[in-house]
Structures are given as C-alpha cells and as structure tokens.
Motif scaffolding. Structure first.
Motif, PDB file in Angstrom:
ATOM      1  N   SER A   1       0.900  -1.408   0.027  1.00 32.67           N
ATOM      2  CA  SER A   1      -0.055   0.034   0.110  1.00 32.67           C
ATOM      3  C   SER A   1       0.963   1.270  -0.233  1.00 32.67           C
ATOM      4  CB  SER A   1      -0.983  -0.064   1.169  1.00 32.67           C
ATOM      5  OG  SER A   1      -1.794  -1.052   1.160  1.00 32.67           O
ATOM      6  N   LEU A   2       1.814   1.269   0.813  1.00 29.96           N
ATOM      7  CA  LEU A   2       2.789   2.435   0.808  1.00 29.96           C
ATOM      8  C   LEU A   2       3.675   2.672  -0.476  1.00 29.96           C
ATOM      9  CD1 LEU A   2       3.629   4.343   2.911  1.00 29.96           C
ATOM     10  CD2 LEU A   2       5.607   3.150   3.426  1.00 29.96           C
ATOM     11  N   LYS A   3       4.049   1.454  -1.231  1.00 33.09           N
ATOM     12  CA  LYS A   3       4.767   1.720  -2.394  1.00 33.09           C
ATOM     13  C   LYS A   3       3.688   2.390  -3.390  1.00 33.09           C
ATOM     14  CE  LYS A   3       8.147  -1.964  -2.282  1.00 33.09           C
ATOM     15  NZ  LYS A   3       8.728  -3.334  -2.638  1.00 33.09           N
ATOM     16  N   ASN A   4       2.660   1.580  -3.261  1.00 28.20           N
ATOM     17  CA  ASN A   4       1.717   2.170  -4.468  1.00 28.20           C
ATOM     18  C   ASN A   4       1.100   3.701  -4.299  1.00 28.20           C
ATOM     19  OD1 ASN A   4       1.168  -0.296  -5.591  1.00 28.20           O
ATOM     20  ND2 ASN A   4      -0.513  -1.107  -4.331  1.00 28.20           N
ATOM     21  N   TYR A   5       1.117   3.861  -2.826  1.00 29.05           N
ATOM     22  CA  TYR A   5       0.694   5.325  -2.592  1.00 29.05           C
ATOM     23  C   TYR A   5       1.893   6.290  -3.193  1.00 29.05           C
ATOM     24  CZ  TYR A   5       1.221   9.513   0.260  1.00 29.05           C
ATOM     25  OH  TYR A   5       1.417  10.917   0.590  1.00 29.05           O
ATOM     26  N   THR A   6       3.108   5.536  -2.644  1.00 33.10           N
ATOM     27  CA  THR A   6       4.429   6.413  -3.294  1.00 33.10           C
ATOM     28  C   THR A   6       4.510   6.644  -4.787  1.00 33.10           C
ATOM     29  OG1 THR A   6       5.649   5.517  -1.599  1.00 33.10           O
ATOM     30  CG2 THR A   6       6.899   6.423  -3.450  1.00 33.10           C
ATOM     31  N   SER A   7       4.013   5.456  -5.617  1.00 32.56           N
ATOM     32  CA  SER A   7       4.083   5.755  -7.090  1.00 32.56           C
ATOM     33  C   SER A   7       2.983   6.540  -7.292  1.00 32.56           C
ATOM     34  CB  SER A   7       3.767   4.354  -7.472  1.00 32.56           C
ATOM     35  OG  SER A   7       3.730   4.268  -8.875  1.00 32.56           O
ATOM     36  N   PHE A   8       1.783   6.558  -6.869  1.00 29.94           N
ATOM     37  CA  PHE A   8       0.739   7.410  -7.119  1.00 29.94           C
ATOM     38  C   PHE A   8       1.104   8.859  -6.914  1.00 29.94           C
ATOM     39  CE2 PHE A   8      -3.892   8.137  -8.366  1.00 29.94           C
ATOM     40  CZ  PHE A   8      -4.166   9.120  -7.269  1.00 29.94           C
ATOM     41  N   HIS A   9       1.326   8.986  -5.881  1.00 27.64           N
ATOM     42  CA  HIS A   9       1.749  10.569  -5.301  1.00 27.64           C
ATOM     43  C   HIS A   9       2.796  11.052  -6.096  1.00 27.64           C
ATOM     44  CE1 HIS A   9       2.579  13.618  -2.495  1.00 27.64           C
ATOM     45  NE2 HIS A   9       1.591  13.843  -2.529  1.00 27.64           N
ATOM     46  N   SER A  10       4.033  10.180  -6.483  1.00 22.91           N
ATOM     47  CA  SER A  10       5.097  10.765  -6.985  1.00 22.91           C
ATOM     48  C   SER A  10       4.856  10.977  -8.366  1.00 22.91           C
ATOM     49  CB  SER A  10       6.147   9.699  -6.797  1.00 22.91           C
ATOM     50  OG  SER A  10       5.927   8.765  -7.429  1.00 22.91           O
ATOM     51  N   GLN A  11       4.035  10.262  -9.010  1.00 26.93           N
ATOM     52  CA  GLN A  11       3.776  10.340 -10.411  1.00 26.93           C
ATOM     53  C   GLN A  11       2.760  11.769 -10.538  1.00 26.93           C
ATOM     54  OE1 GLN A  11       0.949   7.724 -12.122  1.00 26.93           O
ATOM     55  NE2 GLN A  11       0.716   8.553 -14.145  1.00 26.93           N
ATOM     56  N   LYS A  12       2.072  12.107  -9.658  1.00 23.51           N
ATOM     57  CA  LYS A  12       1.416  13.523  -9.465  1.00 23.51           C
ATOM     58  C   LYS A  12       2.376  14.564  -9.533  1.00 23.51           C
ATOM     59  CE  LYS A  12      -3.375  12.333  -8.390  1.00 23.51           C
ATOM     60  NZ  LYS A  12      -4.409  12.989  -7.743  1.00 23.51           N
ATOM     61  N   LEU A  13       3.284  14.353  -8.430  1.00 21.75           N
ATOM     62  CA  LEU A  13       4.472  15.356  -8.320  1.00 21.75           C
ATOM     63  C   LEU A  13       5.378  15.342  -9.411  1.00 21.75           C
ATOM     64  CD1 LEU A  13       5.881  14.664  -4.645  1.00 21.75           C
ATOM     65  CD2 LEU A  13       4.751  16.698  -5.536  1.00 21.75           C
ATOM     66  N   ASN A  14       5.707  14.444  -9.942  1.00 23.54           N
ATOM     67  CA  ASN A  14       6.469  14.572 -11.292  1.00 23.54           C
ATOM     68  C   ASN A  14       5.740  15.115 -12.081  1.00 23.54           C
ATOM     69  OD1 ASN A  14       8.727  13.080 -10.105  1.00 23.54           O
ATOM     70  ND2 ASN A  14       7.797  11.204 -10.810  1.00 23.54           N
ATOM     71  N   GLU A  15       4.392  14.938 -12.525  1.00 22.77           N
ATOM     72  CA  GLU A  15       3.447  15.632 -13.639  1.00 22.77           C
ATOM     73  C   GLU A  15       3.666  17.382 -13.406  1.00 22.77           C
ATOM     74  OE1 GLU A  15       0.220  12.151 -14.293  1.00 22.77           O
ATOM     75  OE2 GLU A  15      -0.303  14.039 -13.485  1.00 22.77           O
ATOM     76  N   ALA A  16       3.463  17.370 -12.027  1.00 22.27           N
ATOM     77  CA  ALA A  16       3.447  18.950 -11.579  1.00 22.27           C
ATOM     78  C   ALA A  16       4.932  19.565 -11.929  1.00 22.27           C
ATOM     79  CB  ALA A  16       3.248  19.127 -10.265  1.00 22.27           C
ATOM     80  N   ILE A  17       5.928  18.956 -11.783  1.00 21.49           N
ATOM     81  CA  ILE A  17       7.302  19.306 -12.056  1.00 21.49           C
ATOM     82  C   ILE A  17       7.650  19.599 -13.555  1.00 21.49           C
ATOM     83  CG2 ILE A  17       9.692  18.581 -11.849  1.00 21.49           C
ATOM     84  CD1 ILE A  17       9.250  17.244  -9.354  1.00 21.49           C
ATOM     85  N   GLU A  18       6.887  18.415 -14.495  1.00 24.80           N
ATOM     86  CA  GLU A  18       7.012  18.386 -15.881  1.00 24.80           C
ATOM     87  C   GLU A  18       6.401  20.010 -16.453  1.00 24.80           C
ATOM     88  OE1 GLU A  18       9.738  16.094 -16.378  1.00 24.80           O
ATOM     89  OE2 GLU A  18       8.609  16.895 -17.970  1.00 24.80           O
ATOM     90  N   SER A  19       5.122  20.150 -15.827  1.00 25.77           N
ATOM     91  CA  SER A  19       4.429  21.325 -16.021  1.00 25.77           C
ATOM     92  C   SER A  19       5.374  22.548 -15.710  1.00 25.77           C
ATOM     93  CB  SER A  19       3.189  21.195 -15.228  1.00 25.77           C
ATOM     94  OG  SER A  19       2.343  22.689 -15.556  1.00 25.77           O
ATOM     95  N   SER A  20       6.061  22.571 -14.635  1.00 22.65           N
ATOM     96  CA  SER A  20       6.859  23.896 -14.312  1.00 22.65           C
ATOM     97  C   SER A  20       7.843  23.921 -15.262  1.00 22.65           C
ATOM     98  CB  SER A  20       7.462  23.648 -12.903  1.00 22.65           C
ATOM     99  OG  SER A  20       8.377  22.456 -12.852  1.00 22.65           O
ATOM    100  N   LYS A  21       8.417  22.778 -16.152  1.00 23.34           N
ATOM    101  CA  LYS A  21       9.565  22.778 -16.863  1.00 23.34           C
ATOM    102  C   LYS A  21       9.222  23.295 -18.277  1.00 23.34           C
ATOM    103  CE  LYS A  21      12.306  19.197 -14.497  1.00 23.34           C
ATOM    104  NZ  LYS A  21      13.165  17.936 -14.663  1.00 23.34           N
ATOM    105  N   LYS A  22       7.865  22.745 -18.524  1.00 25.81           N
ATOM    106  CA  LYS A  22       7.191  23.018 -19.789  1.00 25.81           C
ATOM    107  C   LYS A  22       7.248  24.675 -20.216  1.00 25.81           C
ATOM    108  CE  LYS A  22       4.666  18.767 -20.567  1.00 25.81           C
ATOM    109  NZ  LYS A  22       3.212  18.107 -20.865  1.00 25.81           N
ATOM    110  N   ILE A  23       7.001  25.392 -19.091  1.00 26.16           N
ATOM    111  CA  ILE A  23       6.919  27.009 -19.254  1.00 26.16           C
ATOM    112  C   ILE A  23       8.053  27.511 -20.005  1.00 26.16           C
ATOM    113  CG2 ILE A  23       7.849  27.455 -17.271  1.00 26.16           C
ATOM    114  CD1 ILE A  23       5.404  29.559 -16.993  1.00 26.16           C
ATOM    115  N   SER A  24       9.492  26.711 -19.838  1.00 24.65           N
ATOM    116  CA  SER A  24      10.526  27.312 -20.472  1.00 24.65           C
ATOM    117  C   SER A  24      10.378  26.702 -21.957  1.00 24.65           C
ATOM    118  CB  SER A  24      12.076  26.357 -19.775  1.00 24.65           C
ATOM    119  OG  SER A  24      11.936  26.784 -18.714  1.00 24.65           O
ATOM    120  N   TYR A  25       9.703  25.781 -22.401  1.00 24.43           N
ATOM    121  CA  TYR A  25       9.934  25.516 -23.846  1.00 24.43           C
ATOM    122  C   TYR A  25       8.972  26.258 -24.684  1.00 24.43           C
ATOM    123  CZ  TYR A  25      12.284  21.642 -21.684  1.00 24.43           C
ATOM    124  OH  TYR A  25      13.274  20.860 -20.989  1.00 24.43           O
TER     125      TYR A  25
END
Length: 605
Positions: A56-80
């Motif tokens: 459950s903790l691994k799944n939560y980490t995977s789920f939550h980190s995916q959302k964090l990574n998507e938010a980080i990618e969104s912050s990077k796309k503003i450069s492009y």
C-alpha cells in the motif's frame, strides 16, 4: 473434466465419478484448510498484513510521486513555450513596456497554473529584480504575504544557484516547486518560477485503509505533509519520530519496519530525478489484526455445519443427477438395441433440465421410428426425382452449341453484323464460364475477350465511342489472370465516356523494366472524393459499395485488384487516377511468371 478409466480401459460410471469428485473436491480442501488455519494461520496473516501495508505504501508512493512529477514537468514546460523568454527579450530590447511585460507574464502564469486546479499559486521574478514579483493565486489576496514570510528566502537561495533543477520544498505544511528559468539558445538565466501545489489534488484518488495514518516528506524529514490529519496519538508520534530518524539518502527503494506493543509503522524511501521521497504509514495492531479472532470463530462455526452439508450433497447428487441419468442411459441402450420408439417412463424427473431431456428423448425416439417406417423410403424417392430433373437442365455446352447454330443461321442469311456479334458473345461467354478452371491465361487470350467486348459495345454505341489499341506484340504470351480487361473496359464505358455522351477508350500494353503495364485511358473525369473512394475500395478499406448501376463495376474493379495481388503479390495490382481530362485504369503484372507457379495455382484450384 475427463472421467477416470477403470482397469478394462472404459470410463467408470458417472455416479461413481461424481461421488469420487465430491469426496476429493470437498473433503480434501476442508482438511487442508483446517490444518492451515490451526498450524500457520496467525503467522501467515501477520506476514500478509505487513506485506499489504508495504505494498500500500509503495502504491501510494508511486501514485503520489507520479502527480508530483507531472507538476514538475508542468513547471519545466513553461521554458519550452518561450512566452516568458520572448517577453523578457522584448523588455531587454525596450520593445515592450513594464506594463506590457507584466501583462504577458501574468497571462502566461494564469493559462499554465491558475486554470489548472493542481496549483494554488504561481510567482515569477527576474533574476536581477527579485523584489518585483509577478504572481497569481487561487486563495486570498494576502497570499503574497505568506510567500514573502515563508518562501522568499528559499527561492532567492535557489536563484543564486547556477542550475535549472526543479526543487521541491515542504514549508509549513505547503508544497512548493522552485526552479530557475534559462533561455533556450545561449542558456542564460533570466528568472525564477515558484508554484504551490494543491494538496487536496495530490491526495485525490488515493485509496488507503481508513485504519492507516499516512504522511510523506521530501529531501529531509523536518517538514512533513500528513494525510487526513493522522498521527495524533502519543504512541504514533513516538513511532513517527523513530521512523524519521531512519530517513537517509542511501536507503533508495528500501522498506523499513518499526513496531512497538501498540503500533506498527513502515517507512519507504525512493530517489527521483528532482527530489528524494519518504512515505510513512502507521497502524494500530489491535485494529490491524482484529480479523484473526473473528475468522477463528467463523472456522469453528463452519466445522459444525460441514458434516450435515456433506451428507446432503451426496443425497442431492444422487437424487437429481445420477438416478435420472441412469434412466436416460437405459433408454438410450434400448434404442441402440433396435427398439425404436422406446419411451422414458416412470416417476417424474426431479428437475426441469432432465424433464426437458426426457421429453426431448421421447419425441426424438418417436420421430426416429416414424423416419424408419415411412420417411426414409419417401426421401429416397424424392432424391431420385431431383437427380432426374437435374440431368435435364441446360448446361454450358448446350448454350454454346445453340449460339453456334444461331451464328450459322445468320451467316446463311448473309447478316454478317449479327454473326460477328454472336461470335463475340460466344467468346465472352466461353471466357467467363471458365470451363477449364484456369486462374491464368495468356495476354493473347485475354485480348480476344477484350476485342469481343469492344466489338459488342461499338455496335451498341456506334460513333459515340472510339476504341484505340496499341499492343506490344512481344508480350502476347505473358501470363495474367483471366477476365481483368473486360471489367476495366466496362468501367471505362459506364463511368467514363457514357456519362459525357461519347469519347475515346484507349488500350495500351507495354513493358516497363520487369513489369508489364496494361493501361486503359478513357474520356471522363474523377472528383477528389471519387478518387479517394476508389483508392479505399482497392486497398480493401471498409468502403460502402454504391447501390444501383455503379455497384457491379465497383465489385468488378475490386475483384481485379484482389486477384492480381493474391497471385503475384501486393507489389502488383490496379490503380485508377485522373490524368488531365482523362481517367486512367492501370494494371501492373510481372513480365516473367514461372510456369511452375501456374501449375501450382491450377493444382490448388
């Protein structure tokens, strides 16, 4: 299921097989289950529960980190998308004013982040003017004060660093992404972007057991985000403190478990590209393993009802399956012994299925008796009558002979035009009947059929249609499928010159390297829509065939293309296209086709 075989090599009876299967499938699992429950139950349940917590903790980490990574990618796309970079360059070149720069920056921030409910706030400032903030927010207007008080000094530290990494920070229960922006051409730092994430959206969709308390921290264990306001109890806080102390960068993808008398906790750590993530889960043992006592009571209750259920199962199978089946088998053996019309009699069947089977069996038995008594001889007489009737029907030989007689009558009467039309029709009929069942013919034979069709069509339309031919005589023995020129000529007449009240149809056969090209050019035109439809039709797409006059010719050209590709391969075939004010139907076939291949095709036919 395959029935067991006895020593004589024949299957055992269904009754014995059902009893054997019942004993094996019922008794053995019950015994195994009881041994499992009383020997291994507690330790296995505890181990599985711990594994479930870890997963459950691994799944939560995977789920939550995916959302964090998507938010980080969104912050990077503003450069492009270069909006901020271009606005900065214009400002540097005095092409826009401060107000214009402000408008472009705020518009870009709103479109990227404020319209995205994953973000609560976005702040941008130029590297050389850190106090001049361009910000947008979803919350109260005083939100910038929170930024100045809690976030600003972290952001300015990152501004002074010479890198474009995304820095994830947890500050007073809020999550921020901070990164420097660089130009895409000469990699010049021109500003810093700060965005705050919406915690509710980060946790949205997480399905965690309500008995678990959950939280996470990023890069260090000092600041933490808690899910659903957990970790309130004193014992939980102590265990949480222990787990925080075990957080270390060297423990990538490592699961650590800690427990005391009341609580059990798990820490999972994982390194991502832009941050180091730690997730904590703590649960009360009494709640976590409460199912053990309940399941023990349930097992005891099940043991008390197993014996009567087992007895009833034997009775049920015997009464509802084996006895009715024995009656049906007995009746079938009677029919097999020649006692046609035998009926299943006796007491009513115990269920609908066997009632239906017995009624159907009785009806079938009666019909079998009737068939043997009456219908067989009658059917035999009808079959003989049909054979006699078929023998008297007209066949292709009779039709060809009749046309030959008509031809001679026309010649004797001196009507050369009718005679030639009959001869042309005979050629077409003989070619289309394909009495030799050949798939390939020579170009010379195919041209005979084409000439016959051209002659009949010319007689029909007169001077409205002019036919021209240009044939490379060295190609007369080239092998090609039968009946490919006539459908194309018919298509040229029906959809070409006929629609414009006259014109030219030109047949050209020539060699092009290792291919033979048969090109039919006719007066007419194709619209883009018609050309696309024909292309889809030839490529085998799901194109609806037209109704009426066009359906026959559409089927014909598709059949031509399919036969060529089936015999010679997909590199050959038919194509139809416009060429100026003319429509071209072009067939390509190989110049050399081994006769061994032809023999093989004829053998398969």
């Amino acid at each position: 299921m395959i029935l067991p075989i006895n020593k004589k090599g024949t299957p055992i009876s269904l009754k014995r097989a059902l009893l054997l299967v019942t004993v094996i499938c019922f008794t053995v699992p019950v015994i195994v289950f009881m041994v499992f429950i009383f020997s291994y139950y507690r330790n296995n349940i505890i181990r599985k529960t711990e594994t479930l917590m870890a997963e459950s903790l691994k799944n939560y980490t995977s789920f939550h980190s995916q959302k964090l990574n998507e938010a980080i990618e969104s912050s990077k796309k503003i450069s492009y998308d270069l909006v901020l970079e271009k606005a900065w360059r214009k400002l540097e070149a005095d092409e826009i004013s401060e107000a214009g720069f402000y408008k472009e920056v705020i518009g870009n921030l709103k479109s990227k982040y404020i319209n995205d409910n994953r973000f609560l706030m976005s702040v941008f400032y130029l590297s050389e003017a850190t106090d001049r903030l361009y910000y947008t927010t979803r919350e109260q207007s005083s939100y910038i004060q929170i930024y100045n008080r809690e976030v600003k000094h972290f952001a300015e530290d990152i501004t002074r660093a010479d890198n474009s990494d995304a820095h994830v920070k947890i500050i007073n229960g809020r999550i921020y992404i901070i990164r420097n922006l660089y130009t895409t051409r000469n990699y010049t730092k021109f500003g810093t972007l700060v965005v705050e994430l919406n915690k509710d959206k980060l946790f949205e969709g997480i399905n965690i057991n309500k008995d678990y308390d959950l939280g996470f921290f990023i890069d260090n264990a000092g600041e933490m985000i808690v899910y659903n306001s957990g970790f309130k109890e004193t014992g939980e806080k102590e265990l949480l403190k222990t787990l925080r102390g075990k957080f270390a960068a060297r423990n990538n993808r490592k699961m650590l478990q800690v427990e005391d008398k009341i609580y059990q906790g798990v820490l999972y750590q994982q390194k991502f590209d832009d941050y180091y993530y730690g997730a904590v889960l703590i649960a009360n043992k009494d709640v976590l393993f409460s199912e053990i006592r309940a399941l023990n009571n349930l097992v005891l209750f099940n043991v008390l009802i197993i014996v009567p259920v087992f007895i009833y199962m034997f009775y049920f199978i015997s009464h509802n399956i084996t006895k009715p089946m024995e009656r049906m088998v007995k009746a079938a053996k009677k029919i097999e012994g020649g006692e046609f019309g035998w009926q299943v009699k006796g007491e009513t069947m115990p269920n609908q299925e066997f009632t239906y089977l017995s009624d159907g069996f009785n009806k079938m038995s009666s019909e079998v008796k009737y068939l043997f008594d009456y219908a067989y001889k009658e059917q035999l007489a009808r079959k003989e009558a049909k054979i006699l009737a078929l023998q008297s029907q007209i066949n292709p030989h009779f039709l060809n002979n009749t046309l030959e007689m008509m031809n001679w009558q026309a010649r004797l009467a001196g009507d050369e035009a009718v005679s030639k039309m009959i001869e042309a029709l005979a050629v077409l009929l003989n070619q289309s009947m394909g009495r030799e069942n050949r798939k390939l013919t020579t170009l010379a034979e195919e041209l005979k059929g084409a000439d016959a069709y051209i002659y009949i069509t010319a007689m029909r339309f007169g001077d409205r249609i002019r036919f021209e031919k240009q044939i490379d005589e060295s190609l007369q023995n080239v092998q090609l499928p039968q009946l490919i020129l006539q459908p194309l000529l018919e298509n040229a007449v029906v959809h070409g010159v006929y629609t414009v009240k006259g014109g030219i149809i030109r047949l050209v056969v020539y060699r092009e390297e290792e291919r033979v090209v048969l090109k039919i050019t006719n007066t007419g035109e194709l619209s883009k829509a018609e050309e696309t439809r024909i292309k889809n039709l030839l490529e085998g797409a799901n194109t609806a065939l037209p109704e009426g006059r066009g359906r026959h010719t559409s089927l014909g050209i598709r059949n031509v293309n399919e036969r060529i590709q089936l015999i010679f391969g997909e590199s050959y075939g038919l194509s139809i296209y416009s060429e100026g004010e003319m429509v071209v139907s072009e067939v390509t076939i190989p110049c050399k086709w081994e006769r061994e291949e032809e023999k093989k095709l004829q053998a398969e036919a």
